[in-house]
Design a protein around this motif. Sequence first.
Motif, short mmCIF file in Angstrom:
data_model
loop_
_atom_site.label_atom_id
_atom_site.label_comp_id
_atom_site.label_asym_id
_atom_site.label_seq_id
_atom_site.Cartn_x
_atom_site.Cartn_y
_atom_site.Cartn_z
N GLY A 35 28.43 41.62 48.04
CA GLY A 35 28.68 42.84 48.80
C GLY A 35 27.66 43.92 48.50
O GLY A 35 27.30 44.71 49.36
N THR A 36 27.20 43.93 47.29
CA THR A 36 26.23 44.93 46.90
C THR A 36 24.85 44.59 47.41
O THR A 36 24.03 45.46 47.64
CB THR A 36 26.18 45.03 45.36
N VAL A 37 24.63 43.33 47.58
CA VAL A 37 23.32 42.87 48.03
C VAL A 37 23.45 42.33 49.44
O VAL A 37 23.83 41.18 49.62
CB VAL A 37 22.78 41.77 47.10
N PRO A 38 23.15 43.16 50.43
CA PRO A 38 23.35 42.76 51.81
C PRO A 38 22.52 41.54 52.20
O PRO A 38 23.01 40.64 52.85
CB PRO A 38 22.92 43.98 52.62
N THR A 39 21.27 41.52 51.80
CA THR A 39 20.42 40.40 52.19
C THR A 39 20.58 39.29 51.16
O THR A 39 20.22 39.45 50.01
CB THR A 39 18.95 40.83 52.23
N VAL A 40 21.12 38.21 51.62
CA VAL A 40 21.32 37.08 50.72
C VAL A 40 19.98 36.58 50.21
O VAL A 40 19.74 36.48 49.03
CB VAL A 40 22.07 35.94 51.43
N SER A 41 19.11 36.31 51.14
CA SER A 41 17.75 35.97 50.75
C SER A 41 16.80 36.94 51.43
O SER A 41 17.01 37.32 52.58
CB SER A 41 17.42 34.54 51.15
N ALA A 42 15.82 37.35 50.70
CA ALA A 42 14.91 38.36 51.21
C ALA A 42 14.20 37.86 52.47
O ALA A 42 13.74 36.73 52.52
CB ALA A 42 13.90 38.73 50.14
N THR A 43 14.10 38.70 53.45
CA THR A 43 13.35 38.36 54.66
C THR A 43 11.86 38.41 54.33
O THR A 43 11.45 39.06 53.37
CB THR A 43 13.65 39.35 55.77
N PRO A 44 11.08 37.75 55.14
CA PRO A 44 9.63 37.82 54.93
C PRO A 44 9.11 39.25 54.94
O PRO A 44 8.22 39.60 54.15
CB PRO A 44 9.07 37.03 56.12
N ALA A 45 9.69 40.07 55.79
CA ALA A 45 9.23 41.46 55.86
C ALA A 45 9.51 42.18 54.54
O ALA A 45 8.66 42.93 54.04
CB ALA A 45 9.92 42.18 57.02
N ILE A 46 10.70 41.94 54.00
CA ILE A 46 11.03 42.59 52.73
C ILE A 46 10.12 42.08 51.61
O ILE A 46 9.65 42.85 50.77
CB ILE A 46 12.51 42.33 52.38
#
Lengths: 221, 221
Positions: free
Chosen positions: B80-91
């Motif tokens: 819940g604290t970390v919205p992105t489960v896996s980082a997107t390429p952009a991130i």
Amino acid sequence: MIYATQDIIDTLKGARAAKGLSQRALSKRTGIPQSHISKIESGGTDIRLSSLIELARALDLDLKLVPRKAVPAVDSVVRGTVPTVSATPAIRELNRTLEAIRNLSAVYPNLSELKQLRDGFHALKTLRDVGQKLGALRDIGKRIRGLQQTGSNLAKWGSPIEQSKAAHHEANIPAEHLQALRGAVSAVQNLRNRLVHTQPWQPSPPRPAYRLDDVGEDEDG
Amino acid sequence: MIYATQDIIDTLKGARAAKGLSQRALSKRTGIPQSHISKIESGGTDIRLSSLIELARALDLDLKLVPRKAVPAVDSVVRGTVPTVSATPAIRELNRTLEAIRNLSAVYPNLSELKQLRDGFHALKTLRDVGQKLGALRDIGKRIRGLQQTGSNLAKWGSPIEQSKAAHHEANIPAEHLQALRGAVSAVQNLRNRLVHTQPWQPSPPRPAYRLDDVGEDEDG
DNA sequence: ATCATTGATATGCTTTGCTATATCATTGTT
DNA sequence: AACAATGATATAGCAAAGCATATCAATGAT
């Protein structure tokens, strides 16, 4: 050594104490020599990950890498899940006796008295005012623990090898031991009745079932 | 090897990738040789606690021993604290460039353009649709990263020793580099304006939650 | 086509965890 | 007083982590 390292070590140490496990008992569970456990707990060694996980597993702990910013929330959740921060003496005593019961169960499987005992102790753990009966708890625990050290025939009861050996050709329990067990069972029931009587509106115990290897359910209170 | 071990390793690996750090960059941060990091990530070694904590610290992770009973809740909280489960390429690209900016800041402290750049990238990270501008992000990132590898004079920019040396007698930046930086600043501002324009009703400070890939940008001023 | 980055590997060497086995001082129990 | 359990320590030996340094294939950028 390092600050964060000590934090982990302290958690391990506290969890072991809360469960009423001696270093030797933990040693038998994990296969890690007691001497090494001592060295680890005194911070004298830089433990390897596999050893850490092994110890954690034996203490019903799970190793997690949590994002720094989530740490406060995680701490809060852990605190909320685990009722009391540090185990009370009564809880430690309960867990210690529970451990002894587990060891006896390894030697005498399918012994209904042991099952009753375990059930009774679990019920006791749900009672808030169990701390008031510390003396009685120690008394019962002493009697139960006394059964596992009868000579050296059960000296190695903790080791997995002996456990499986015991599971194979089920030992027959001495008559006086059985009697002691039954006495303990009624003592526990007695104790619980007295405690429940003290707090009549205690909701019925939310622990319906128990497992054979239920030590995993023990919490450090 | 063991399941839990691999879980830890995978988390480390994922966190590093999410931050856009190469093994060598992480090596310079932690003092752990790149060869060793490679061995660790490929599961070929039984890492010691101090190394694990060192790596975790460099990746803004904290090592925790959590009661088994609390694990599901903890997982939920972290998720819940970390919205992105896996980082997107952009991130990942953003973090990678942020890392380069940090390195440059070590060489050229008190350079307002770098501060602006970092702020701009920080702002970009809060925009949900930043992923649509991956191409532009890579473009800007490329230009910025190009500034840190000018010859071997900055070859060791990552090491703490060189960092402190640089902090002492502040290097003066070549004119064309300064110009490139300024170009990057306006490019970032331009990009952000376009993105904000695309989503006009973006709540003012979304600050939705923290991200695993969110580097602690505040530390080195 | 040249050059830098990346991750994977290799080698030599030092350090240290870990095991196995004991001993010891304390403490508490009978 | 005798005895058992506890935690701390010691020794010897083996295996492995860890460091430092390099090389290499693949990829990507100029």
